[in-house]
Design a protein around this motif. Structure first.
Motif, mmCIF file in Angstrom:
data_model
loop_
_atom_site.group_PDB
_atom_site.id
_atom_site.type_symbol
_atom_site.label_atom_id
_atom_site.label_comp_id
_atom_site.label_asym_id
_atom_site.label_seq_id
_atom_site.Cartn_x
_atom_site.Cartn_y
_atom_site.Cartn_z
ATOM 1 N N ALA A 1 36.439 48.249 32.273
ATOM 2 C CA ALA A 1 34.931 47.898 32.643
ATOM 3 C C ALA A 1 34.775 46.763 33.179
ATOM 4 N N VAL A 2 35.079 45.595 32.377
ATOM 5 C CA VAL A 2 34.899 44.436 32.999
ATOM 6 C C VAL A 2 35.651 44.081 34.129
ATOM 7 N N VAL A 3 37.031 44.306 34.314
ATOM 8 C CA VAL A 3 37.682 44.070 35.493
ATOM 9 C C VAL A 3 37.042 44.751 36.594
ATOM 10 N N GLU A 4 36.806 45.948 36.339
ATOM 11 C CA GLU A 4 36.169 46.913 37.547
ATOM 12 C C GLU A 4 34.846 46.124 38.031
ATOM 13 N N TRP A 5 33.786 45.556 37.153
ATOM 14 C CA TRP A 5 32.744 44.856 37.270
ATOM 15 C C TRP A 5 33.002 43.566 38.117
ATOM 16 N N ILE A 6 33.883 42.813 37.778
ATOM 17 C CA ILE A 6 34.329 41.493 38.504
ATOM 18 C C ILE A 6 34.865 41.832 39.694
ATOM 19 N N PHE A 7 35.583 42.948 40.060
ATOM 20 C CA PHE A 7 36.052 43.251 41.138
ATOM 21 C C PHE A 7 34.773 43.677 42.240
ATOM 22 N N LEU B 1 34.777 43.710 49.650
ATOM 23 C CA LEU B 1 34.221 43.535 51.075
ATOM 24 C C LEU B 1 33.328 44.939 51.246
ATOM 25 N N HIS B 2 34.062 46.131 50.889
ATOM 26 C CA HIS B 2 33.250 47.246 51.184
ATOM 27 C C HIS B 2 32.586 47.813 50.040
ATOM 28 N N PRO B 3 31.227 47.533 49.721
ATOM 29 C CA PRO B 3 30.787 47.756 48.221
ATOM 30 C C PRO B 3 30.168 49.110 47.982
ATOM 31 N N LYS B 4 30.220 49.704 47.022
ATOM 32 C CA LYS B 4 29.634 50.923 46.694
ATOM 33 C C LYS B 4 28.112 50.565 46.402
ATOM 34 N N LEU B 5 27.236 51.359 47.267
ATOM 35 C CA LEU B 5 25.782 51.364 47.207
ATOM 36 C C LEU B 5 25.099 52.172 46.349
#
Length: 151
Positions: free
Chosen positions: A24-30, A35-39
């Protein structure tokens, strides 16, 4: 003596967390550098031809945008940002204004027949890339869409 053992155990736990953090921490940092964010539809406003989209259409557009597949990024050289922000096309873009904390960004989404062209403007930087999404490429506003005038 007990302080040394407690400090060694605590240091071991901290080193373990640093060397292999939870997913969860790694996913948050990435996600912060994606470049293509989840909105999130609550954090954005979408305009089309300078009119706000209805909530239903906005959610549908954002869901299609989030599900799109990244194809390629364009190299933008200093001084050429305007060519990417205002491309020579007859397609009217959807303009997505994103507000995350103190950071504002603008995303221009051009839905073309072969691909979706996206230009993201944030912190005086411009990034352009292509997406593939059949649902986004064929996205049209329904005839009964309520749009609100931009103030």
């Amino acid at each position: 003596m007990t302080w040394t053992i407690a400090l060694t155990v605590l240091l071991g736990i901290v080193l373990k967390m640093v060397m292999s953090p939870p997913s969860a921490v790694v996913e948050w940092i990435f996600s912060k550098f994606a470049l293509h964010p989840k909105l999130n539809s609550k954090d954005v406003t979408v305009t089309y031809i300078e009119k706000y989209l209805d909530d239903v259409e906005k959610i549908r557009l954002i869901d299609n945008f989030n599900e799109a597949t990244f194809l390629k990024q364009y190299d933008i050289f200093p001084g050429k940002e305007n060519l990417f922000l205002h491309p020579e096309t007859k397609v009217t873009p959807f303009v997505i204004n994103v507000k995350r904390g103190k950071k504002d960004s603008k995303i221009f989404v051009y839905c073309l027949a072969d691909y979706v062209y996206v230009v993201k403007e944030y912190n005086k930087k411009v990034v352009a890339y292509d997406l593939r999404s059949e649902s986004l490429q064929k996205f049209t506003l329904s005839t009964k869409v309520m749009t609100k005038d931009v103030i």
